[in-house]
Design a protein around this motif. Structure first.
Motif, PDB file in Angstrom:
ATOM      1  N   ALA A   1       2.985   7.375  10.148  1.00 52.36           N
ATOM      2  CA  ALA A   1       1.775   6.903  10.809  1.00 52.36           C
ATOM      3  C   ALA A   1       0.779   6.441   9.750  1.00 52.36           C
ATOM      4  CB  ALA A   1       1.165   8.040  11.638  1.00 52.36           C
ATOM      5  N   PRO A   2      -0.186   5.610  10.129  1.00 51.59           N
ATOM      6  CA  PRO A   2      -1.211   5.186   9.171  1.00 51.59           C
ATOM      7  C   PRO A   2      -1.856   6.402   8.510  1.00 51.59           C
ATOM      8  CG  PRO A   2      -1.409   3.928  11.192  1.00 51.59           C
ATOM      9  CD  PRO A   2      -0.386   5.008  11.456  1.00 51.59           C
ATOM     10  N   TYR A   3      -2.096   6.289   7.196  1.00 55.77           N
ATOM     11  CA  TYR A   3      -2.667   7.404   6.444  1.00 55.77           C
ATOM     12  C   TYR A   3      -3.929   6.975   5.702  1.00 55.77           C
ATOM     13  CZ  TYR A   3      -3.009  11.241   3.119  1.00 55.77           C
ATOM     14  OH  TYR A   3      -3.467  12.282   2.370  1.00 55.77           O
ATOM     15  N   CYS A   4      -3.807   6.006   4.820  1.00 58.84           N
ATOM     16  CA  CYS A   4      -4.971   5.641   3.996  1.00 58.84           C
ATOM     17  C   CYS A   4      -5.887   4.621   4.679  1.00 58.84           C
ATOM     18  CB  CYS A   4      -4.508   5.100   2.645  1.00 58.84           C
ATOM     19  SG  CYS A   4      -3.771   3.449   2.714  1.00 58.84           S
ATOM     20  N   ASN A   5      -5.315   3.804   5.524  1.00 56.59           N
ATOM     21  CA  ASN A   5      -6.056   2.730   6.213  1.00 56.59           C
ATOM     22  C   ASN A   5      -6.746   1.774   5.256  1.00 56.59           C
ATOM     23  OD1 ASN A   5      -5.602   3.116   9.111  1.00 56.59           O
ATOM     24  ND2 ASN A   5      -6.475   5.129   8.709  1.00 56.59           N
ATOM     25  N   MET A   6      -6.171   1.604   4.063  1.00 56.05           N
ATOM     26  CA  MET A   6      -6.731   0.616   3.134  1.00 56.05           C
ATOM     27  C   MET A   6      -5.653  -0.048   2.281  1.00 56.05           C
ATOM     28  SD  MET A   6      -8.779   3.048   0.522  1.00 56.05           S
ATOM     29  CE  MET A   6      -7.941   4.188  -0.565  1.00 56.05           C
ATOM     30  N   GLY A   7      -4.410  -0.051   2.769  1.00 57.88           N
ATOM     31  CA  GLY A   7      -3.378  -0.853   2.128  1.00 57.88           C
ATOM     32  C   GLY A   7      -2.656  -0.230   0.966  1.00 57.88           C
ATOM     33  N   ILE A   8      -2.845   1.059   0.717  1.00 48.35           N
ATOM     34  CA  ILE A   8      -2.261   1.699  -0.457  1.00 48.35           C
ATOM     35  C   ILE A   8      -0.938   2.402  -0.166  1.00 48.35           C
ATOM     36  CG2 ILE A   8      -2.658   3.394  -2.293  1.00 48.35           C
ATOM     37  CD1 ILE A   8      -4.533   1.002  -2.437  1.00 48.35           C
ATOM     38  N   CYS A   9      -0.845   3.122   0.925  1.00 48.49           N
ATOM     39  CA  CYS A   9       0.276   4.052   1.130  1.00 48.49           C
ATOM     40  C   CYS A   9       1.520   3.435   1.798  1.00 48.49           C
ATOM     41  CB  CYS A   9      -0.180   5.245   1.957  1.00 48.49           C
ATOM     42  SG  CYS A   9      -0.484   4.882   3.699  1.00 48.49           S
ATOM     43  N   PHE A  10       1.391   2.333   2.452  1.00 45.38           N
ATOM     44  CA  PHE A  10       2.511   1.673   3.147  1.00 45.38           C
ATOM     45  C   PHE A  10       3.092   2.535   4.270  1.00 45.38           C
ATOM     46  CE2 PHE A  10       3.517  -2.309   0.875  1.00 45.38           C
ATOM     47  CZ  PHE A  10       2.590  -2.217  -0.155  1.00 45.38           C
ATOM     48  N   GLU A  11       2.362   3.496   4.773  1.00 48.97           N
ATOM     49  CA  GLU A  11       2.857   4.334   5.878  1.00 48.97           C
ATOM     50  C   GLU A  11       2.715   3.642   7.234  1.00 48.97           C
ATOM     51  OE1 GLU A  11       4.450   7.064   5.593  1.00 48.97           O
ATOM     52  OE2 GLU A  11       4.103   7.541   3.513  1.00 48.97           O
ATOM     53  N   CYS A  12       2.079   2.495   7.254  1.00 48.21           N
ATOM     54  CA  CYS A  12       1.743   1.840   8.524  1.00 48.21           C
ATOM     55  C   CYS A  12       2.532   0.562   8.764  1.00 48.21           C
ATOM     56  CB  CYS A  12       0.255   1.524   8.535  1.00 48.21           C
ATOM     57  SG  CYS A  12      -0.224   0.322   7.269  1.00 48.21           S
ATOM     58  N   VAL A  13       3.623   0.358   8.012  1.00 49.29           N
ATOM     59  CA  VAL A  13       4.291  -0.934   8.106  1.00 49.29           C
ATOM     60  C   VAL A  13       4.957  -1.147   9.465  1.00 49.29           C
ATOM     61  CG1 VAL A  13       4.620  -1.193   5.627  1.00 49.29           C
ATOM     62  CG2 VAL A  13       6.388  -0.093   6.994  1.00 49.29           C
TER      63      VAL A  13
ATOM     64  N   GLN B   1       4.913  -5.426   7.300  1.00 50.89           N
ATOM     65  CA  GLN B   1       3.501  -5.807   7.251  1.00 50.89           C
ATOM     66  C   GLN B   1       2.650  -4.551   7.393  1.00 50.89           C
ATOM     67  OE1 GLN B   1       2.608  -9.269   6.873  1.00 50.89           O
ATOM     68  NE2 GLN B   1       4.759  -9.061   6.300  1.00 50.89           N
ATOM     69  N   ARG B   2       1.686  -4.379   6.499  1.00 49.95           N
ATOM     70  CA  ARG B   2       0.799  -3.220   6.586  1.00 49.95           C
ATOM     71  C   ARG B   2      -0.200  -3.444   7.720  1.00 49.95           C
ATOM     72  NH1 ARG B   2      -0.741  -3.327   0.413  1.00 49.95           N
ATOM     73  NH2 ARG B   2      -0.153  -5.466   0.830  1.00 49.95           N
ATOM     74  N   SER B   3      -0.045  -2.664   8.777  1.00 48.33           N
ATOM     75  CA  SER B   3      -0.871  -2.893   9.964  1.00 48.33           C
ATOM     76  C   SER B   3      -2.348  -2.613   9.717  1.00 48.33           C
ATOM     77  CB  SER B   3      -0.355  -2.066  11.143  1.00 48.33           C
ATOM     78  OG  SER B   3      -0.383  -0.690  10.862  1.00 48.33           O
ATOM     79  N   CYS B   4      -2.656  -1.824   8.697  1.00 47.94           N
ATOM     80  CA  CYS B   4      -4.074  -1.553   8.425  1.00 47.94           C
ATOM     81  C   CYS B   4      -4.771  -2.744   7.779  1.00 47.94           C
ATOM     82  CB  CYS B   4      -4.229  -0.309   7.554  1.00 47.94           C
ATOM     83  SG  CYS B   4      -3.588  -0.469   5.880  1.00 47.94           S
ATOM     84  N   LEU B   5      -4.007  -3.705   7.269  1.00 44.47           N
ATOM     85  CA  LEU B   5      -4.603  -4.874   6.617  1.00 44.47           C
ATOM     86  C   LEU B   5      -4.558  -6.118   7.487  1.00 44.47           C
ATOM     87  CD1 LEU B   5      -3.237  -4.531   2.962  1.00 44.47           C
ATOM     88  CD2 LEU B   5      -5.404  -3.697   3.928  1.00 44.47           C
TER      89      LEU B   5
HETATM   90  S1  FES Z   1      -2.345   3.091   6.255  1.00 39.16           S
HETATM   91 FE1  FES Z   1      -1.886   3.092   4.156  1.00 39.16          FE
HETATM   92  S2  FES Z   1      -1.194   1.084   3.757  1.00 39.16           S
HETATM   93 FE2  FES Z   1      -1.782   1.062   5.845  1.00 39.16          FE
END
Ligand code: FES
Length: 86
Positions: free
Chosen positions: A46-58, A67-71
Motif C-alpha cells: 500500500a502507499p507508504y511515503c506518498n512522495m515517490g520514494i518507496c515504490f509501494e504504490c505502483v 507507475q507510482r500512484s502517489c505521483l
Molecule cells: S507511496 Fe511511496 S512511492 Fe508512492
C-alpha cells in the motif's frame, strides 16, 4: 477555491469517482483500495511515503506498468490496474 467536481476513473473494472488533480494514490485510498500492489511473493502493498520514494504504490495506468500512484494526478477516464505483481 473549492475542490473540482468529481470525474470517474476505472479501477480493476470498477467505475470510481475521483477529483481531477488529486493524487491517484489518494483517489484509490478514498475508493477503499487499502492495498494497490503485490510483491512477487504475493504480499499486498500500500502507499507508504506518498512522495515517490518507496515504490509501494505502483499500479498500471492506461496500460503502462509500474507507475507510482502517489505521483500521478487523476484524469477523467484513466484506467488503473492494481495488484500487479512486481
Ligand atoms: S507511496 Fe511511496 S512511492 Fe508512492
Amino acid at each position: 477555491m473549492g475542490r473540482p467536481e468529481p470525474v470517474t476513473i476505472e479501477v480493476d473494472g470498477r467505475t470510481v469517482p475521483a477529483h481531477p488533480g488529486e493524487s491517484l494514490a489518494t483517489a484509490l485510498l478514498a475508493a477503499g483500495e487499502r492495498s494497490v500492489g503485490t510483491t512477487r511473493g504475493g504480499a499486498r502493498r500500500a502507499p507508504y511515503c506518498n512522495m515517490g520514494i518507496c515504490f509501494e504504490c505502483v499500479v498500471t495506468v492506461d496500460g503502462v506498468p509500474c507507475q507510482r500512484s502517489c505521483l500521478i494526478r487523476v484524469r477523467a477516464g484513466m484506467r488503473v490496474r492494481t495488484a500487479v505483481p512486481r
